[in-house]
Design a protein around this motif. Sequence first.
Motif, mmCIF file in Angstrom:
data_model
loop_
_atom_site.group_PDB
_atom_site.id
_atom_site.type_symbol
_atom_site.label_atom_id
_atom_site.label_comp_id
_atom_site.label_asym_id
_atom_site.label_seq_id
_atom_site.Cartn_x
_atom_site.Cartn_y
_atom_site.Cartn_z
ATOM 1 N N ILE A 49 -16.046 -11.319 14.854
ATOM 2 C CA ILE A 49 -16.393 -10.821 13.521
ATOM 3 C C ILE A 49 -15.103 -10.295 12.897
ATOM 4 O O ILE A 49 -14.383 -9.524 13.526
ATOM 5 N N VAL A 50 -14.811 -10.714 11.675
ATOM 6 C CA VAL A 50 -13.556 -10.304 11.036
ATOM 7 C C VAL A 50 -13.801 -9.093 10.136
ATOM 8 O O VAL A 50 -14.615 -9.140 9.212
ATOM 9 N N VAL A 71 -11.842 -17.887 8.752
ATOM 10 C CA VAL A 71 -12.862 -16.832 8.856
ATOM 11 C C VAL A 71 -12.333 -15.574 8.165
ATOM 12 O O VAL A 71 -11.635 -14.762 8.755
ATOM 13 N N PRO A 72 -12.663 -15.409 6.881
ATOM 14 C CA PRO A 72 -12.184 -14.222 6.150
ATOM 15 C C PRO A 72 -12.985 -12.973 6.523
ATOM 16 O O PRO A 72 -14.030 -13.059 7.177
ATOM 17 N N GLU A 73 -12.502 -11.841 6.055
ATOM 18 C CA GLU A 73 -13.201 -10.561 6.206
ATOM 19 C C GLU A 73 -14.673 -10.706 5.814
ATOM 20 O O GLU A 73 -14.995 -11.333 4.812
ATOM 21 N N GLY A 74 -15.551 -10.126 6.634
ATOM 22 C CA GLY A 74 -16.979 -10.188 6.339
ATOM 23 C C GLY A 74 -17.654 -11.432 6.876
ATOM 24 O O GLY A 74 -18.827 -11.676 6.601
ATOM 25 N N GLN A 75 -16.908 -12.223 7.618
ATOM 26 C CA GLN A 75 -17.507 -13.420 8.196
ATOM 27 C C GLN A 75 -17.365 -13.383 9.707
ATOM 28 O O GLN A 75 -16.603 -12.596 10.270
ATOM 29 N N LEU A 76 -18.127 -14.240 10.363
ATOM 30 C CA LEU A 76 -18.053 -14.319 11.817
ATOM 31 C C LEU A 76 -18.062 -15.771 12.246
ATOM 32 O O LEU A 76 -18.395 -16.674 11.471
ATOM 33 N N ILE A 77 -17.704 -15.976 13.501
ATOM 34 C CA ILE A 77 -17.745 -17.318 14.084
ATOM 35 C C ILE A 77 -18.071 -17.185 15.564
ATOM 36 O O ILE A 77 -17.673 -16.208 16.210
ATOM 37 N N ILE A 78 -18.835 -18.136 16.062
ATOM 38 C CA ILE A 78 -19.146 -18.190 17.486
ATOM 39 C C ILE A 78 -18.494 -19.447 18.059
ATOM 40 O O ILE A 78 -18.716 -20.550 17.558
ATOM 41 N N VAL A 79 -17.669 -19.241 19.079
ATOM 42 C CA VAL A 79 -17.016 -20.363 19.744
ATOM 43 C C VAL A 79 -17.773 -20.633 21.044
ATOM 44 O O VAL A 79 -17.789 -19.794 21.948
#
Lengths: 121, 121
Positions: free
Chosen positions: A53-54, A70-78
């Motif tokens: 989460i950024v 992935v900017p601030e306020g975004q997330l990613i699942i690897v």
Amino acid sequence: MITNINIREKYDKITEYWTPKIIGELNGQHVKLAKVKGDFLWHSHDNEDELFIVYKGTLYIEFRDKTVTVPEGQLIIVPKGVEHRPYTNGEEVWIMLLEPKEILHTGNVIDEKTVTNLEWI
Amino acid sequence: MITNINIREKYDKITEYWTPKIIGELNGQHVKLAKVKGDFLWHSHDNEDELFIVYKGTLYIEFRDKTVTVPEGQLIIVPKGVEHRPYTNGEEVWIMLLEPKEILHTGNVIDEKTVTNLEWI
């Protein structure tokens, strides 16, 4: 002890890049914060999915076939097993990580960036 | 598909209170978002720890011996087996939850607030 945790105050305690610090534990996983800047290494985790989460700045994650921004306020699942390389565009970026306790943040690769004894803050 | 997820845009899709929506999955757990307002019920989860991150407003969690205030930008982990009752002070509060996939958000209690088939958004 059950208590509220101030994420911003925890970030203020972090002085090193690419060195996640533990702020919580649940269901066999650690909640970690890290400040990152510049390049990290290519790696994958054989058995663990990884959440980013950024909180500040923009994180880039390079995969073998694309790069995800992935900017601030975004997330990613690897997902487990997927090779990836996080990096930033020269700026300091603040991320929250969630992953199983036994994981190494450099996954299947051990190099000078590998931190084996993560600290609580 | 591996992609970035905009947390704010996901919140914009939520129209009901106390009805968590799934936005991601990792290591057998769901990442969920919820808008909450007013009172929830007393419950506990026998086998699952639960993470709440507050994105907007202030969440209160009442325990049998104290109440913890969790404002925006803070998080709390409720260990398994601990009775708790989340509520808000009348305002709409946005939370992110992380808990095992098989969990019921009302834990050991089934009542009219229980949602058994959580949706992805």
